[in-house]
Scaffold this motif. Sequence first.
Motif, short mmCIF file in Angstrom:
data_model
loop_
_atom_site.label_atom_id
_atom_site.label_comp_id
_atom_site.label_asym_id
_atom_site.label_seq_id
_atom_site.Cartn_x
_atom_site.Cartn_y
_atom_site.Cartn_z
N VAL A 6 -14.15 -33.61 18.25
CA VAL A 6 -15.14 -34.17 17.34
C VAL A 6 -15.57 -32.99 16.49
N VAL A 7 -15.63 -33.41 15.23
CA VAL A 7 -16.18 -32.54 14.11
C VAL A 7 -17.79 -33.32 13.94
N ILE A 223 -26.26 -38.11 15.55
CA ILE A 223 -25.83 -37.24 16.90
C ILE A 223 -27.33 -36.92 17.57
N GLN A 224 -27.10 -37.22 18.95
CA GLN A 224 -28.22 -37.25 19.70
C GLN A 224 -28.47 -35.63 20.52
N ASP A 225 -27.03 -35.46 21.02
CA ASP A 225 -27.15 -34.07 21.93
C ASP A 225 -25.37 -33.94 21.95
N VAL A 226 -25.58 -32.63 22.08
CA VAL A 226 -23.98 -32.24 22.54
C VAL A 226 -24.22 -31.22 24.02
N GLY A 232 -14.88 -29.85 29.40
CA GLY A 232 -15.00 -29.74 27.98
C GLY A 232 -16.36 -30.22 27.65
N TRP A 233 -16.48 -31.20 26.80
CA TRP A 233 -17.88 -31.52 25.95
C TRP A 233 -18.32 -32.84 26.02
N GLU A 239 -24.06 -44.35 18.91
CA GLU A 239 -23.06 -45.42 18.95
C GLU A 239 -22.32 -45.14 20.35
N GLY A 240 -22.69 -44.33 21.35
CA GLY A 240 -22.13 -44.34 22.41
C GLY A 240 -21.57 -42.61 22.78
N ASP A 241 -20.89 -42.23 23.77
CA ASP A 241 -20.68 -40.97 24.11
C ASP A 241 -19.23 -40.68 23.95
N LEU A 242 -18.82 -39.39 23.48
CA LEU A 242 -17.54 -38.97 22.98
C LEU A 242 -17.32 -37.77 23.93
N GLU A 243 -16.29 -38.00 24.97
CA GLU A 243 -15.83 -36.82 25.65
C GLU A 243 -14.77 -36.30 25.17
#
Length: 414
Positions: A6-7, A223-226, A232-233, A239-243
């Motif tokens: 993710v960028v 972007i709410q949180d990282v 991983g991350w 719009e949802g979570d990205l793993e």
Amino acid sequence: MSRQTVVLGAGMVGVSIAWHLVQRGHDVTLVDRLQPGRETSFGNAGIIQREAVRPYPFPRDLKTLLKVVPNRRVDIRYRPGGMFQAASPLLRYWLNSAPAIYKKIVPEYASLIQLSLQEHAPMIEAAGAEALVRKDGWLELYRTQSKLNTRLKEAEEARERYGVQFELLDGLALAVKEPDLSEDIIGAIHWIDPWTVADPGALVEAYAQAFQKAGGKVLQADIQDVAQQENGWVVHTSEGDLEVDNVVVALGPWAGSWLKGLGYDFPTFVKRGYHMHYGLAPKAKLHHWVMDAEVGYLLAPMRAGVRLTTGAELDRLEAPAHESQLKAAEAMARKLFPLGERCDQTAWKGARPCLPDMKPVIGPAPRHKGLWLAFGHGHQGFTLGPATGRLLADMMEGDAPPIDMAPFRADRFR
């Protein structure tokens, strides 16, 4: 290595990184609250500045500093709240501008600038964006011979050390290129290498479309949180979570505040800037990008009209806009060139992401595996985006970058 990435940030730097990574086979999602090219990359002067091998130092001579104090200059304005908030990095910026230190910074910075055209070129071709780009340089205008001579010495050094090409224009030669300029201008430096862009935001958008055509994904979301996970991350968005396996932070002026949540305290600050578009007076024409160097603003003949871009304003990132600097620049610009009416209802405001040693951070985060950083490009994010994308992709793939990356490492601020 794994290749889900993710960028964060869809300006010129983030889009360029995403494009380079997808060329290397990464599964890339580009995330931003706006569409690509709508933030800082939208409002710049639209020059890919191959000639800009010297970063902007902080003024150190007393005469210049005293001229800044009344806060009426066109090239630099400041707000007390912004100066107070950025006091520590501004002090370090001033210290790094000392001649002996600055002399060491210039070749490191120049190593990036020297990659700019060669890295933009394949992206322009892939995006089919040739119609946006001109390759006839720009003009740096002078009103006094002594200041032109001083700048000429710097240009000659840049040519000798870094291959920068330029031409000295006297008043007559300048009048041939730009007959509608004021006679107060006695000469100019024509920087030959740089490319100019008729719509900077459209170029970033074209690069993003080329990224998508190559298989990349664009997600418009907050972007709410990282957060780091065991393997991983996870990036939490509206719009949802990205793993994913890798996260690249290319959030420009917002990068410093975002990274504090992960325990990093980079000495970031911003130089804000404004632009406005104008029509032309009857029969007037502006053929080149021109900078009124002794005053501190630039005029650019773009798609939306003649764009006037201001110098720097030192203030808090989210502070309200102050149009006094733009109004002062407009008053001077109307004496230089016959501008018509304003084309925009309100001025555009943006912020240049800066670090006190005038160099960006490009590379891995010191304490988090799979976290990569690319921010702090100051005035040259538009110029250096593709070069940054190439270099960071090399590092993420374990390939040897074409230049020494040590000057841009993240752990240099301690």
